[in-house]
Each structure stands twice: as C-alpha cells, then as structure tokens.
Scaffold this active site. Structure first.
Site, mmCIF file in Angstrom:
data_model
loop_
_atom_site.group_PDB
_atom_site.id
_atom_site.type_symbol
_atom_site.label_atom_id
_atom_site.label_comp_id
_atom_site.label_asym_id
_atom_site.label_seq_id
_atom_site.Cartn_x
_atom_site.Cartn_y
_atom_site.Cartn_z
ATOM 1 N NE ARG A 50 -1.204 -1.677 3.398
ATOM 2 C CZ ARG A 50 -2.250 -1.306 4.666
ATOM 3 N NH1 ARG A 50 -2.704 -1.315 5.279
ATOM 4 N NH2 ARG A 50 -0.687 -1.705 5.911
ATOM 5 C CE LYS A 151 6.181 -19.510 10.910
ATOM 6 N NZ LYS A 151 5.961 -19.645 11.706
ATOM 7 C CG ASP A 180 7.182 -25.651 7.088
ATOM 8 O OD1 ASP A 180 8.855 -25.628 7.537
ATOM 9 O OD2 ASP A 180 7.344 -25.795 8.100
ATOM 10 C CG HIS A 181 11.874 -20.670 6.949
ATOM 11 N ND1 HIS A 181 11.070 -20.863 7.931
ATOM 12 C CD2 HIS A 181 13.106 -21.414 7.694
ATOM 13 C CE1 HIS A 181 11.690 -20.157 9.055
ATOM 14 N NE2 HIS A 181 13.006 -21.140 9.295
ATOM 15 C CE LYS A 185 15.701 -23.383 8.383
ATOM 16 N NZ LYS A 185 16.515 -22.349 8.293
ATOM 17 C CG ASP A 238 6.384 -18.436 15.537
ATOM 18 O OD1 ASP A 238 6.330 -18.418 14.555
ATOM 19 O OD2 ASP A 238 8.894 -18.356 15.890
ATOM 20 C CG HIS A 243 9.032 -24.264 11.002
ATOM 21 N ND1 HIS A 243 8.722 -24.061 9.784
ATOM 22 C CD2 HIS A 243 8.941 -23.493 11.514
ATOM 23 C CE1 HIS A 243 8.616 -22.866 9.171
ATOM 24 N NE2 HIS A 243 9.240 -22.390 10.958
ATOM 25 C CE LYS A 341 11.261 -16.319 18.662
ATOM 26 N NZ LYS A 341 11.755 -16.494 16.909
ATOM 27 C CE LYS A 346 19.321 -19.497 14.149
ATOM 28 N NZ LYS A 346 17.390 -19.581 13.693
HETATM 29 N N1 LIG Z 1 9.320 -11.871 8.602
HETATM 30 C C1 LIG Z 1 8.930 -12.718 9.163
HETATM 31 O O1 LIG Z 1 11.002 -12.970 9.614
HETATM 32 C C2 LIG Z 1 8.298 -13.903 9.248
HETATM 33 C C3 LIG Z 1 7.090 -13.671 8.642
HETATM 34 N N2 LIG Z 1 6.597 -14.172 7.956
HETATM 35 C C4 LIG Z 1 5.795 -14.184 7.874
HETATM 36 O O2 LIG Z 1 5.363 -13.450 6.470
HETATM 37 C C5 LIG Z 1 4.275 -12.441 6.542
HETATM 38 C C6 LIG Z 1 4.829 -11.342 6.273
HETATM 39 O O3 LIG Z 1 5.897 -10.968 6.951
HETATM 40 P P1 LIG Z 1 6.289 -9.502 7.737
HETATM 41 O O4 LIG Z 1 7.428 -8.815 6.392
HETATM 42 O O5 LIG Z 1 7.576 -9.450 8.774
HETATM 43 O O6 LIG Z 1 5.477 -8.448 8.155
HETATM 44 P P2 LIG Z 1 5.084 -6.510 8.029
HETATM 45 O O7 LIG Z 1 4.249 -5.908 9.000
HETATM 46 O O8 LIG Z 1 7.116 -6.680 7.940
HETATM 47 O O9 LIG Z 1 5.221 -6.372 5.825
HETATM 48 C C7 LIG Z 1 3.858 -6.441 6.129
HETATM 49 C C8 LIG Z 1 3.502 -5.791 4.068
HETATM 50 O O10 LIG Z 1 2.547 -6.425 4.669
HETATM 51 C C9 LIG Z 1 2.098 -5.118 3.101
HETATM 52 N N3 LIG Z 1 0.706 -5.548 3.345
HETATM 53 C C10 LIG Z 1 0.114 -4.962 4.217
HETATM 54 N N4 LIG Z 1 -1.532 -4.831 3.898
HETATM 55 C C11 LIG Z 1 -1.625 -5.117 2.881
HETATM 56 C C12 LIG Z 1 -2.644 -4.759 1.730
HETATM 57 N N5 LIG Z 1 -4.036 -4.616 2.229
HETATM 58 N N6 LIG Z 1 -2.172 -4.434 0.517
HETATM 59 C C13 LIG Z 1 -1.029 -5.000 0.231
HETATM 60 N N7 LIG Z 1 -0.255 -5.026 0.702
HETATM 61 C C14 LIG Z 1 -0.164 -4.563 2.323
HETATM 62 C C15 LIG Z 1 3.158 -4.219 3.409
HETATM 63 O O11 LIG Z 1 2.899 -2.811 3.150
HETATM 64 P P3 LIG Z 1 2.241 -1.429 3.751
HETATM 65 O O12 LIG Z 1 1.963 -1.175 4.676
HETATM 66 O O13 LIG Z 1 2.955 -0.889 3.154
HETATM 67 O O14 LIG Z 1 1.331 -2.687 2.727
HETATM 68 C C16 LIG Z 1 4.124 -4.519 4.208
HETATM 69 O O15 LIG Z 1 5.305 -5.196 2.754
HETATM 70 C C17 LIG Z 1 3.415 -12.947 7.526
HETATM 71 O O16 LIG Z 1 2.272 -12.925 7.118
HETATM 72 C C18 LIG Z 1 4.788 -13.826 8.999
HETATM 73 O O17 LIG Z 1 3.892 -14.115 9.646
HETATM 74 C C19 LIG Z 1 6.608 -15.900 7.847
HETATM 75 C C20 LIG Z 1 7.981 -16.208 9.482
HETATM 76 C C21 LIG Z 1 8.901 -15.194 8.601
HETATM 77 O O1 LIG Z 2 9.594 -19.136 10.694
HETATM 78 C C1 LIG Z 2 9.694 -19.194 12.115
HETATM 79 O O2 LIG Z 2 11.207 -18.998 11.763
HETATM 80 C C2 LIG Z 2 12.519 -18.395 12.760
HETATM 81 C C3 LIG Z 2 13.415 -19.256 12.964
HETATM 82 O O3 LIG Z 2 14.272 -19.735 11.484
HETATM 83 P P1 LIG Z 2 15.639 -20.612 11.614
HETATM 84 O O4 LIG Z 2 15.655 -21.194 10.050
HETATM 85 O O5 LIG Z 2 16.098 -19.325 11.695
HETATM 86 O O6 LIG Z 2 14.952 -21.825 12.916
HETATM 87 C C4 LIG Z 2 12.123 -18.161 13.976
HETATM 88 O O7 LIG Z 2 12.640 -17.343 14.151
HETATM 89 C C5 LIG Z 2 10.362 -17.291 13.658
HETATM 90 O O8 LIG Z 2 10.070 -16.980 14.761
HETATM 91 C C6 LIG Z 2 9.300 -18.252 12.875
HETATM 92 O O9 LIG Z 2 8.736 -17.127 12.556
#
Ligand SMILES: NC(=O)C1=CN([C@@H]2O[C@H](COP(=O)(O)OP(=O)(O)OC[C@H]3O[C@@H](n4cnc5c(N)ncnc54)[C@H](OP(=O)(O)O)[C@@H]3O)[C@@H](O)[C@H]2O)C=CC1
Ligand SMILES: O=C1O[C@H](COP(=O)(O)O)[C@@H](O)[C@H](O)[C@H]1O
Length: 490
Positions: A50, A151, A180-181, A185, A238, A243, A341, A346
């Site tokens: 957005r 996820k 599922d990352h 691996k 989580d 995983h 955590k 790690k």
């Molecule tokens: N970060 C991580 O390490 C991990 C994240 N995940 C999952 O991945 C997903 C994203 O995580 P993360 O990047 O951390 O989250 P963030 O909150 O950092 O990012 C969310 C993103 O979604 C966008 N967004 C929100 N609402 C909308 C919308 N209505 N339309 C389009 N874009 C939208 C936001 O941008 P804007 O506000 O500009 O729209 C932003 O780019 C989540 O489901 C999270 O659970 C899974 C594993 C690990």
């Molecule tokens: O999906 C997730 O994984 C990370 C841990 O991933 P790893 O590859 O570093 O073992 C975890 O930190 C996070 O909370 C969880 O959402």
C-alpha cells in the site's frame, strides 16, 4: 526430489513487498539465484504494497536491503544493478477491488500472456482470500500462475480451513504452494538422504533399535520487532505446528515410492495422522510450556519476555511436546519436540538415541549410540559409538565420535532455504511445500494442547534468558528415561 535447475522466464509478484520478510529473505534469495544462473534474463520481480512509492524509491529500498542482508561473499555491485533492473513496484492495496489494479495490469501486460506468474503472499494470512479474489476478478490468474502462501496458515484447524477454502476458490490445489522454510533447508532434506541412502541407518530405523528421537529448534533471539504477531502465536504455533512437525514427519515416514511431490507428501501426512492424540487431560504430563524471564546472553543482561512486551501475557516462548507415532515401526518410541526463544545458543538438530547393546562381554556397560543431525549451524552429522578405552587396563568402553559435513562439494555456501523454495514455485515443483491435508492434520494434533494451555490446564514454567530452558523440562524428559542433548556427555 530430482528436478531441473532451469527455469522458464517468470514474473514474481510479491504482495507485502515493503515488509521485513521481503527485504531480509525474498529479495536476497532471488538475487542469489540470479547469481548462480537460475534466473533467466527476462524474469521480473514486481513488488506491491500500500505504501505510495515510485519505482525508483522502491528500487532504492531493495538496493539497501541487498547491501544489508547479502553475505559479503555474494555481494557484487554490477550484479546488484542487473538484479535491480528486473525490479518494479506497484502501489496497491491487495484487498481493495477499486485500487490500482490497472497499474499492475500495465506491468504484467508487458510480458507474453503465457509467462509464468508467481503471486507471493508475504502479508498477514487474513488478506489471502481477498487478494486471490481480486487477482481472479481482474483476470490475472492464468493456467501458468501459482500462489505462494506464507505462514502462518491459521491459528487453529478452523482458521486454517477458512484460509485454505478462501484461496482454493480461485486457485487449484496444484497451483498453491504453502511455504515451510524448514523444508527448503538443504540439511532438512538430508534427513531423507541419511535415512534412505545409507543401509547402516535404514536397517536400524525403528523401535527395535531406536530408544527415542529429539528434535530441537532453539534460538538466542527474543521476539525482536514481531511482538504483536508472536504474542498471539507463541512457540507451539510459531515453530512446532509447522517446522518441527515437518522434521518429525521426515524422520518417521515410511520410504516413499519415489521422490515425487505427492509420494513424499503422502508419506509425511501418514505420520501426522498416526500421531497419538494428546487429550486435554494429558497435556500437563505430555507437554511443557515456559516463558523466559530476565537473564544474560553473551555476557549482556537481557530483559524477560513480559518486560520486552511491556504487558502481561500468557504466551509461551518455550514449548516441548512428547509425541508417539502409532505405527508398528515406532511402537512406543518417544519423539521429543522442543523449541525456545532466548536460549543459550542457536541450534536446530535431531538426536537419534539408539537402544543400548545387551552384550555382557565388557567390563563396563555400553552407553547408547547416538546420531546427531545438525540442521544448523555447523551443518552436518555426528555419530557417537561405543569403542574401547585405550587407556584402561581392562576392556572398558567409551564413546568415540565421527563427524561429517553437509557442505556443498564445490566449497560454496549452503543456499538459504528461500532460494530453493522461491524457484521451485516457479518450476511448479511442490515437493518441498506443504499440502493442505498436512497443514490440517498438524493443526488437529496440536489443537487439544493449545486449548488446554489457553485454559491454564498446564502450568507455565519460567527460565532465565540465556539458559537451555526450565528445570521442569529436564524432569519431564527423565520420566521416559531420556535426557536432553546438552545434558549428555558428548
Ligand atoms: N518476517 C519474518 O521473518 C517472517 C514472516 N512470516 C510471515 O510473512 C508475512 C509477512 O511478514 P513480514 O514481512 O514480517 O511483515 P511486515 O509487517 O513487515 O510486512 C507486511 C507487508 O504487507 C504489506 N501489506 C499490508 N497490508 C496490505 C494490503 N492490504 N495490501 C498489500 N500489501 C499490504 C505491508 O506494506 P504496506 O503497509 O505498505 O501495505 C508490508 O509490505 C506474515 O504473514 C508473517 O507471519 C513468516 C516467517 C518469517
Ligand atoms: O518461522 C519462523 O522461523 C524462525 C526460525 O527460523 P530459522 O531458520 O532461523 O531456524 C523463527 O525465528 C520465527 O519466530 C518463526 O516465525
């Protein structure tokens, strides 16, 4: 899991392109795949979110992300510029049908109509159905399209079903790639190689020879910037529901007919369905949950979870479950699944403890042989075996250890899991993604524990940040005659 490394030209459309995951993992993964020659010249990456940004502004953010998150040995300024030429940006609220879909169409229309399209949903799962509906409404879902779902797929069985149903209204199951990352691996895939390519393990991989298996994923980090997500999730949702149950499935599955996606996924889902239920009244004896309190990590004081959160909370940052796979192969063998955590270090690993030799030949009794599969860090495996203690006058036994590495033969770094997975989605190769029935079977198994914990039917233990976990977990594993790896001599 044989497949070609080649990919046809593709357009990767990322929803959530300004978010943490895109910047930290997705863009670096695609860059690295370009670096190793798997991304064709015509490929494009189209970020959407957005936030109102021009293409130049988004490219500047992407450049900064690559400079920050790529390992130094992979950074190449010229290649970064080549990668960034592929990057586009469309300001778009994926949930609103009256938003800038024409802008996305204009970018997509620059490619031939039969170009592979991957829609990657790196946003909250509540948005998945609405984004899918809009993609359908504007005719963007072609036969060559796939969708990647990040996820968490839900917070329980009902919400997982709702998300799956919502996306399935617009995509066929074979177009849906649930990430599922851990499956991406390389070391997790090594569980399959170690088990089925080595008769010395394959022949003894059953209750007859194995006493227990422990699967641990521990991290030193706390909840960092993700407290609002984590506090509604907790360690079990989580890490364990997805995983670690996937790792367990690979450890426990029967040999698949071949390495095609559905053969492997059938074998895994059979394990998930064979998990012995833990009814709510048994949750207190079959699980441990805990929260970290203030402690010390690498010589520095670390606040407790509640202090970090700035609020009260009943969310666990540590979880252990004892699982039994009710198949003849695994009769009464405990699988301990543990995640934490703010742990001491790690580490993600699988410890296979074999039954002790019954031989009475020796002056000292044998201890259990042990296979340690190090998923990360120091990726590799260790084998601890009984050998003669050469310093002893009599025939005394001690553990001798062997060590192996999972390092690539050409000396390169092990690729990040997202590299493999993002390109597998382009190739339409789903073996390392979770099928719908797997997600739902995993939720069904953890659900009574979630309910019992929510109703406080099991106590919340505490552990200092920087420790291996609560004392309760040590007592817990001892009730079935085992010990945690860190409490073993080697
Ligand atoms: N970060 C991580 O390490 C991990 C994240 N995940 C999952 O991945 C997903 C994203 O995580 P993360 O990047 O951390 O989250 P963030 O909150 O950092 O990012 C969310 C993103 O979604 C966008 N967004 C929100 N609402 C909308 C919308 N209505 N339309 C389009 N874009 C939208 C936001 O941008 P804007 O506000 O500009 O729209 C932003 O780019 C989540 O489901 C999270 O659970 C899974 C594993 C690990
Ligand atoms: O999906 C997730 O994984 C990370 C841990 O991933 P790893 O590859 O570093 O073992 C975890 O930190 C996070 O909370 C969880 O959402």
């Amino acid at each position: 899991m044989a497949h070609s490394q080649q990919t046809a030209p593709f357009d990767y459309v990322i929803f959530g392109a300004t978010g943490d995951l895109t910047m930290r993992k997705l863009l670096p993964a695609l860059y690295n795949q370009l670096r190793v020659g798997h991304v064709p010249e015509e490929a494009r990456i189209i970020g959407t979110a957005r936030s109102s940004l021009s293409r130049e502004e988004y490219v500047a953010r992407a450049r900064e992300a690559l400079e920050t998150f790529l390992p130094a040995e992979h950074r190449d300024d010229a290649l970064i510029e080549r990668f960034l030429q592929k990057v586009h940006y469309v300001t778009l609220d994926g949930t609103k049908s009256d938003h800038n879909w024409d802008d996305l169409k204009a970018v997509l229309d620059q490619s031939p109509a039969d170009r592979i399209r991957v829609f990657y949903y790196s946003t909250a799962p509540q948005l998945f159905e609405a984004i899918s509906e809009n993609l359908h409404r504007f005719g963007f879902i072609t036969p060559q399209s796939r969708v990647v779902l990040e996820k968490p797929i839900g917070t329980d069985s009902a919400s997982a079903r709702a998300i799956n149903d919502g996306v399935s209204r617009f995509f066929e199951e074979n177009q849906i790639f649930r990430i599922d990352h851990y499956l991406g691996k390389e070391t997790v895939q090594d569980i399959i190689a170690l088990r089925f390519a080595n008769p010395i393990f394959n022949a003894v991989w059953s209750a007859e020879h194995i006493q227990s298996i422990q699967i641990t994923a521990a991290e030193t980090v706390g909840v960092e910037g993700r407290a609002s997500y984590y506090d509604t999730s907790g360690a079990l949702r989580d890490m364990i529901q997805n995983h670690l149950l996937q790792v367990l499935s690979l450890c426990a599955m029967e040999a698949p007919a071949d390495l095609e996606a559905d053969s492997v996924r059938d074998a895994k889902v059979n394990v998930l369905k064979a998990l012995r239920p833990i009814p709510e009244e048994k949750v207190a004896s079959e699980t441990v949950r805990a929260q970290y309190v203030k402690g010390e990590l690498k010589g520095k004081p670390v606040p407790g979870y509640l202090e970090e959160l700035g609020d009260d909370s009943n969310t666990e940052t540590y979880a252990v479950m004892r699982a039994y796979v009710d198949t003849p192969r695994w009769k009464d063998v405990p699988f301990y699944i543990r995640t934490a955590k703010r742990s001491t270090r790690k580490v993600s690993e699988v410890i296979v403890t074999f039954r002790k030799s019954a031989s009475s030949l020796f002056r000292t009794s044998a201890t259990s042989d042990r296979l340690v599969i190090r998923l990360q860090p120091d990726e590799g495996f260790g084998l601890a075996l009984n050998v003669k203690n050469p310093a002893a006058a009599g025939f005394d036994l001690q553990h001798g250890t062997m060590d192996g590495k999972f390092a690539p033969a050409d000396g390169s770094l092990i690729p990040d899991s997202y590299e493999r997975l993002m390109l597998d989605a382009v190739r339409g190769y789903p073996a390392l993604f979770i099928r719908r029935d797997e997600v739902e079977a995993a939720w069904a198994w953890v659900e009574p524990t979630l309910k019992a914990w929510a109703a406080n039917k099991a106590p919340m233990a505490h552990y200092p940040a920087g420790s291996y976990g609560p004392e309760e977990a040590r007592r817990f594993i001892a009730t079935t005659g085992d010990a945690w790896h860190e409490d073993m001599a080697d």
